[in-house]
Design a protein around this motif. Sequence first.
Motif, mmCIF file in Angstrom:
data_model
loop_
_atom_site.group_PDB
_atom_site.id
_atom_site.type_symbol
_atom_site.label_atom_id
_atom_site.label_comp_id
_atom_site.label_asym_id
_atom_site.label_seq_id
_atom_site.Cartn_x
_atom_site.Cartn_y
_atom_site.Cartn_z
ATOM 1 N N PHE A 262 0.819 -1.216 0.000
ATOM 2 C CA PHE A 262 0.000 0.000 0.000
ATOM 3 C C PHE A 262 0.850 1.262 0.000
ATOM 4 N N HIS A 263 0.197 2.320 -0.361
ATOM 5 C CA HIS A 263 0.849 3.589 -0.649
ATOM 6 C C HIS A 263 -0.174 4.681 -0.346
ATOM 7 N N TYR A 264 -0.101 5.223 0.845
ATOM 8 C CA TYR A 264 -1.092 6.208 1.276
ATOM 9 C C TYR A 264 -0.463 7.570 1.485
ATOM 10 N N THR A 265 -1.316 8.587 1.389
ATOM 11 C CA THR A 265 -0.917 9.881 1.921
ATOM 12 C C THR A 265 -2.055 10.376 2.796
ATOM 13 N N VAL A 266 -1.729 11.220 3.759
ATOM 14 C CA VAL A 266 -2.779 11.815 4.585
ATOM 15 C C VAL A 266 -3.125 13.214 4.067
ATOM 16 N N ASP A 267 -2.406 13.653 3.033
ATOM 17 C CA ASP A 267 -2.615 15.003 2.484
ATOM 18 C C ASP A 267 -3.455 14.930 1.215
ATOM 19 N N GLU A 268 -4.716 14.580 1.379
ATOM 20 C CA GLU A 268 -5.553 14.369 0.196
ATOM 21 C C GLU A 268 -5.689 15.640 -0.635
ATOM 22 N N LYS A 269 -5.941 16.771 0.023
ATOM 23 C CA LYS A 269 -6.179 18.008 -0.723
ATOM 24 C C LYS A 269 -4.939 18.395 -1.527
ATOM 25 N N LYS A 270 -3.801 18.319 -0.853
ATOM 26 C CA LYS A 270 -2.545 18.677 -1.503
ATOM 27 C C LYS A 270 -2.264 17.752 -2.700
ATOM 28 N N ALA A 271 -2.512 16.473 -2.512
ATOM 29 C CA ALA A 271 -2.280 15.517 -3.602
ATOM 30 C C ALA A 271 -3.177 15.848 -4.791
ATOM 31 N N ARG A 272 -4.433 16.200 -4.512
ATOM 32 C CA ARG A 272 -5.355 16.556 -5.599
ATOM 33 C C ARG A 272 -4.914 17.846 -6.281
ATOM 34 N N ASP A 273 -4.485 18.826 -5.486
ATOM 35 C CA ASP A 273 -4.012 20.084 -6.072
ATOM 36 C C ASP A 273 -2.829 19.825 -7.004
ATOM 37 N N LEU A 274 -2.016 18.845 -6.653
ATOM 38 C CA LEU A 274 -0.832 18.535 -7.462
ATOM 39 C C LEU A 274 -1.157 17.568 -8.601
ATOM 40 N N GLY A 275 -2.429 17.147 -8.672
ATOM 41 C CA GLY A 275 -2.825 16.197 -9.713
ATOM 42 C C GLY A 275 -2.274 14.800 -9.481
ATOM 43 N N LEU A 276 -1.996 14.475 -8.224
ATOM 44 C CA LEU A 276 -1.386 13.176 -7.910
ATOM 45 C C LEU A 276 -2.384 12.216 -7.257
ATOM 46 N N GLU A 277 -3.681 12.518 -7.424
ATOM 47 C CA GLU A 277 -4.665 11.717 -6.680
ATOM 48 C C GLU A 277 -4.685 10.256 -7.105
ATOM 49 N N ASP A 278 -4.196 9.959 -8.306
ATOM 50 C CA ASP A 278 -4.174 8.556 -8.730
ATOM 51 C C ASP A 278 -2.976 7.785 -8.169
ATOM 52 N N ASP A 279 -2.012 8.517 -7.624
ATOM 53 C CA ASP A 279 -0.796 7.858 -7.151
ATOM 54 C C ASP A 279 -0.915 7.333 -5.717
ATOM 55 N N TYR A 280 -1.939 7.791 -5.016
ATOM 56 C CA TYR A 280 -2.039 7.444 -3.596
ATOM 57 C C TYR A 280 -3.439 6.994 -3.222
ATOM 58 N N ASP A 281 -3.507 6.197 -2.167
ATOM 59 C CA ASP A 281 -4.766 6.059 -1.449
ATOM 60 C C ASP A 281 -4.736 7.123 -0.355
ATOM 61 N N PHE A 282 -5.931 7.481 0.101
ATOM 62 C CA PHE A 282 -5.989 8.521 1.117
ATOM 63 C C PHE A 282 -6.382 7.931 2.457
ATOM 64 N N ALA A 283 -5.622 8.308 3.466
ATOM 65 C CA ALA A 283 -5.901 7.815 4.807
ATOM 66 C C ALA A 283 -6.488 8.963 5.623
ATOM 67 N N ASP A 284 -7.551 8.661 6.353
ATOM 68 C CA ASP A 284 -8.166 9.676 7.209
ATOM 69 C C ASP A 284 -7.585 9.596 8.609
ATOM 70 N N LEU A 285 -7.473 10.750 9.220
ATOM 71 C CA LEU A 285 -6.962 10.801 10.591
ATOM 72 C C LEU A 285 -8.127 11.016 11.548
ATOM 73 N N ASP A 286 -7.944 10.593 12.782
ATOM 74 C CA ASP A 286 -8.997 10.815 13.772
ATOM 75 C C ASP A 286 -8.889 12.234 14.338
ATOM 76 N N GLU A 287 -9.722 12.529 15.318
ATOM 77 C CA GLU A 287 -9.768 13.912 15.821
ATOM 78 C C GLU A 287 -8.473 14.330 16.513
ATOM 79 N N PHE A 288 -7.615 13.376 16.826
ATOM 80 C CA PHE A 288 -6.326 13.709 17.447
ATOM 81 C C PHE A 288 -5.194 13.757 16.419
ATOM 82 N N GLY A 289 -5.558 13.681 15.139
ATOM 83 C CA GLY A 289 -4.528 13.710 14.101
ATOM 84 C C GLY A 289 -3.760 12.402 14.008
ATOM 85 N N GLU A 290 -4.385 11.329 14.500
ATOM 86 C CA GLU A 290 -3.693 10.039 14.469
ATOM 87 C C GLU A 290 -4.312 9.104 13.430
ATOM 88 N N LEU A 291 -3.461 8.231 12.940
ATOM 89 C CA LEU A 291 -3.873 7.251 11.948
ATOM 90 C C LEU A 291 -4.062 5.905 12.649
#
Length: 172
Positions: free
Chosen positions: A88-117
């Motif tokens: 697997f190959h995740y990023t937690v920076d979904e917005k940034k990845a989309r802005d860079l047009g890299l959304e196909d290169d990563y899966d997106f991981a969501d963080l909880d309310e404490f910023g933890e994965l």
Amino acid sequence: MQKVKIPHKVDPVRAAAKKLDYDGYIPRDKLERLAGVVETVLSDAEVRLSFSVDLQGLTVIEGSAGAAVKCECQRCGDPCELGLSADFHYTVDEKKARDLGLEDDYDFADLDEFGELDIYNLVEDELMLSLPMVIMHPEGECEMPEGGVYGKIVTENTESNPFAVLGKLKKS
Ligand SMILES: [Zn+2]
């Protein structure tokens, strides 16, 4: 080297800043969702994880996971052991990845309310996704009943060619 238990939750941004790597396991009794879709989870999940910041500044979580499970063969109904593995190959920076047009290169991981994965959750998702759609023994390795034939194949032949049955009778 002794395997360490993978932490359940990690702050990925801090882990990436420190370039943390983990090589360890998740105890099989923690893989409850996976256990719900297979007959038995036979092993702990072996997990490798690396946290890093890539050249574009994205926080990246890369790794692999594997586990042995037992399922019911959908051809013969007997138990069928299966080694699952996932990369697997995740990023937690979904917005940034989309802005860079890299959304196909990563899966997106969501963080909880404490910023933890939740790593257990992520690994379990990956292992469940790696399950084949149809679980069967390798071709020819099913335990067939005495004199048994693959019921489905016989039916198909008969339907598509009514003379197949006659041909079979003649031969025997
Ligand atoms: Zn089988």
